[in-house]
Design a protein around this motif. Structure first.
Motif, mmCIF file in Angstrom:
data_model
loop_
_atom_site.group_PDB
_atom_site.id
_atom_site.type_symbol
_atom_site.label_atom_id
_atom_site.label_comp_id
_atom_site.label_asym_id
_atom_site.label_seq_id
_atom_site.Cartn_x
_atom_site.Cartn_y
_atom_site.Cartn_z
ATOM 1 N N ALA A 147 -29.886 -28.402 28.866
ATOM 2 C CA ALA A 147 -29.236 -28.034 27.614
ATOM 3 C C ALA A 147 -27.978 -28.851 27.365
ATOM 4 C CB ALA A 147 -28.914 -26.541 27.611
ATOM 5 N N ASP A 148 -27.181 -29.071 28.399
ATOM 6 C CA ASP A 148 -25.945 -29.838 28.210
ATOM 7 C C ASP A 148 -26.241 -31.287 27.852
ATOM 8 O OD1 ASP A 148 -24.210 -27.707 28.717
ATOM 9 O OD2 ASP A 148 -24.434 -27.954 30.876
ATOM 10 N N ALA A 149 -27.290 -31.865 28.457
ATOM 11 C CA ALA A 149 -27.684 -33.227 28.097
ATOM 12 C C ALA A 149 -28.161 -33.288 26.651
ATOM 13 C CB ALA A 149 -28.772 -33.722 29.047
ATOM 14 N N ILE A 157 -21.375 -32.693 22.464
ATOM 15 C CA ILE A 157 -20.519 -33.054 23.599
ATOM 16 C C ILE A 157 -20.115 -34.508 23.399
ATOM 17 C CG2 ILE A 157 -20.430 -33.459 26.084
ATOM 18 C CD1 ILE A 157 -22.212 -31.106 26.527
ATOM 19 N N GLN A 158 -18.828 -34.755 23.276
ATOM 20 C CA GLN A 158 -18.311 -36.085 22.977
ATOM 21 C C GLN A 158 -17.763 -36.741 24.245
ATOM 22 O OE1 GLN A 158 -18.569 -37.448 19.988
ATOM 23 N NE2 GLN A 158 -19.310 -35.630 18.881
ATOM 24 N N ARG A 159 -17.988 -38.054 24.344
ATOM 25 C CA ARG A 159 -17.422 -38.799 25.463
ATOM 26 C C ARG A 159 -15.897 -38.833 25.385
ATOM 27 N NH1 ARG A 159 -19.358 -42.727 29.113
ATOM 28 N NH2 ARG A 159 -21.440 -42.645 28.184
ATOM 29 N N SER A 160 -15.368 -38.750 24.148
ATOM 30 C CA SER A 160 -13.915 -38.789 23.961
ATOM 31 C C SER A 160 -13.220 -37.516 24.439
ATOM 32 C CB SER A 160 -13.590 -39.020 22.486
ATOM 33 O OG SER A 160 -14.165 -38.004 21.673
ATOM 34 N N GLU A 201 -32.952 -20.461 31.293
ATOM 35 C CA GLU A 201 -32.565 -21.831 30.971
ATOM 36 C C GLU A 201 -32.648 -22.017 29.460
ATOM 37 O OE1 GLU A 201 -31.387 -23.762 33.197
ATOM 38 O OE2 GLU A 201 -31.909 -22.541 34.938
ATOM 39 N N PRO A 202 -31.550 -22.379 28.793
ATOM 40 C CA PRO A 202 -31.575 -22.474 27.326
ATOM 41 C C PRO A 202 -32.631 -23.419 26.788
ATOM 42 C CG PRO A 202 -29.325 -22.592 28.157
ATOM 43 C CD PRO A 202 -30.220 -22.668 29.348
ATOM 44 N N ARG A 394 -23.378 -22.429 26.292
ATOM 45 C CA ARG A 394 -23.127 -22.847 24.913
ATOM 46 C C ARG A 394 -24.427 -23.087 24.148
ATOM 47 N NH1 ARG A 394 -19.598 -28.264 23.408
ATOM 48 N NH2 ARG A 394 -19.914 -28.213 21.151
ATOM 49 N N ALA A 395 -25.449 -23.618 24.824
ATOM 50 C CA ALA A 395 -26.711 -23.933 24.154
ATOM 51 C C ALA A 395 -27.426 -22.691 23.644
ATOM 52 C CB ALA A 395 -27.623 -24.706 25.102
#
Length: 429
Positions: A147-149, A157-160, A201-202, A394-395
């Motif tokens: 889910a996070d991926a 989800i931002q790299r910044s 698992e979301p 969160r997902a």
């Protein structure tokens, strides 16, 4: 005297014009009040639906990963293929694909396993268990990313974002970028959301079990509430004598329609579960509770539809020699059927959206499967929304909004059916 009369007429005329102007001004203000109220209502509706849509539409986009996994005979025992760690095999195969090597502590594999759903490992397990001859071969397996991926690919989800404020570190994000560039990650419509049931698992959670549970529960509700409610309304409106007892019954029916829904949940818990021993958290007990809740609405709507039939229909049928029963069931009830069906469908749509009474009878439990019978454990769409919204991942929150969209579509279809039934069979007198 001749001057006084025209003067009074002029004053009266000016007074009438002033009052007419005030009345028109009040009417104009009232029209603008109504338009403003409609605009505010539509604005709130747009905000609500827009918020749900923006949060939930990403659920319908699915990101899946493909990997080629070597089933090492040294790690998978043909005598007991279920004892191997297939999730680790998948993670190490994907690590090799991105040019990474695991260390002696398996830290890289652990990080990769946070990106790959264990559904891929389970698929490998099923293939090897069903055919041990696959040991020693390289198998191609596909499954959803974690889910996070998926949130990273969707831009949530931002790299910044500072590393300590996100679940994935820079190394994991680099792996995801490499896998996407190599074509190992693909996106498409998330059909699994409609073909799978709830999961811890979301990325594997779906609404199939809740949909089937809702349909079974509505089946029980409709089977009980509609015929009983219609027959009770027909008796009260057409056959029951008008006396103190029938007046008391009518008052109680109107009061029951306004009783909070959680009271019906308490009644169902006490009567159906504790006394009659109906299986807890099943569509049967849920349908029984919602049938009790829907009965007053069905009775009130049916009585209103029967009252709308002109008395001349009854008089004409009786004059032609029909009995009282024939008059009601051959003439009055068929003409009132559009209103009866509309009331029944709307009461079922209202029952579909109820959550409080179902929580009281145990339908808040985690149910990973699809109910196959009325007595099996099940959940329903409103309760599924409640469960997912309270989840910490969160997902699950985006899946909450997606489940709300499915529920709204379900209810809109039922309301459209009520409108079409009324327009198809409605007669104007």
């Amino acid at each position: 005297m001749t001057d006084a009369a025209p003067s009074r007429a002029v004053q009266r005329r000016s007074e009438l014009e002033r009052r007419l102007k005030l009345r028109r001004a009040r009417e104009t203000r009232f029209m603008w009040y109504g338009r403003t109220a409609i605009f505010v209502a539509l604005a709130f509706l747009a905000v609500l639906l827009g918020r749900i849509g923006l949060q939930g539409y990403t659920t319908f986009v699915d990101y899946r990963m493909t990997a080629e996994v070597y089933i090492d005979p040294a790690r998978v025992d043909a005598a007991d293929p279920t004892g191997a760690n297939y999730d680790l095999l998948v993670a190490q195969a994907i690590l090799k694909k991105v040019g990474e090597r695991d260390d002696e502590f398996g830290r890289a594999s652990g990080l990769m396993m946070q990106l790959v759903s264990n559904d891929m490992g389970f698929k490998l397990l099923e293939q090897v268990r069903d055919n041990p001859g696959l040991i020693g071969q390289t198998l191609k397996v596909e499954g959803p990313v974690r889910a996070d991926a998926a949130l990273y690919f969707k831009g949530e989800i931002q790299r910044s974002t500072p590393p300590d404020s996100r679940k994935l570190n820079d190394r994991q994000l680099d792996w995801l970028d490499k896998l996407e560039a190599q074509g190992a990650v693909s996106s498409g419509f998330n059909t699994h959301f409609f073909t799978r049931s709830d999961s811890t698992e979301p990325e594997q959670a779906g609404v199939l079990g809740a949909l089937v549970g809702s349909l079974l529960m509505l089946l029980v509700t409709a089977t009980l509430a509609v015929p009983i409610g219609v027959l009770a309304a027909v008796y009260l409106e057409e056959f029951a004598p008008k006396n103190r007892w029938t007046d008391l019954i009518e008052v109680n029916i109107n009061n029951l329609a306004a009783v909070p829904s959680i009271v019906y949940g308490l009644l169902g818990l006490a009567v159906f579960i504790n006394w009659l021993a109906v299986p807890r958290s099943s569509p049967l007990v849920g349908g029984l509770v919602l049938a009790l809740m829907a009965l007053p609405t069905v009775i009130i709507a049916t009585r209103a539809a029967l009252k709308a039939v002109p008395p001349s229909i009854r008089e004409a049928a009786l004059a032609m020699g029909a009995s009282r029963t024939q008059t009601v069931f051959h003439h009055v009830l068929p003409l009132a059927m559009p209103g009866v069906m509309t009331g029944a469908i709307l009461s079922l749509a209202h029952a579909l959206g109820e959550t409080a009474p179902l929580l009281m009878i145990g339908m808040v439990s985690f149910v990973p499967g699809v109910p196959a019978a009325l007595t099996d454990a099940a959940t329903v769409l409103p309760v599924q929304v409640f469960i997912w919204e309270n989840a910490s991942e969160r997902a699950f929150h985006e899946r909450t909004a997606a489940a709300i969209i499915v529920l709204l579509v379900f209810m809109i279809v039922m309301n459209l059916a009520a409108i079409l039934v009324r327009r198809r069979f409605e007669r104007r007198w």
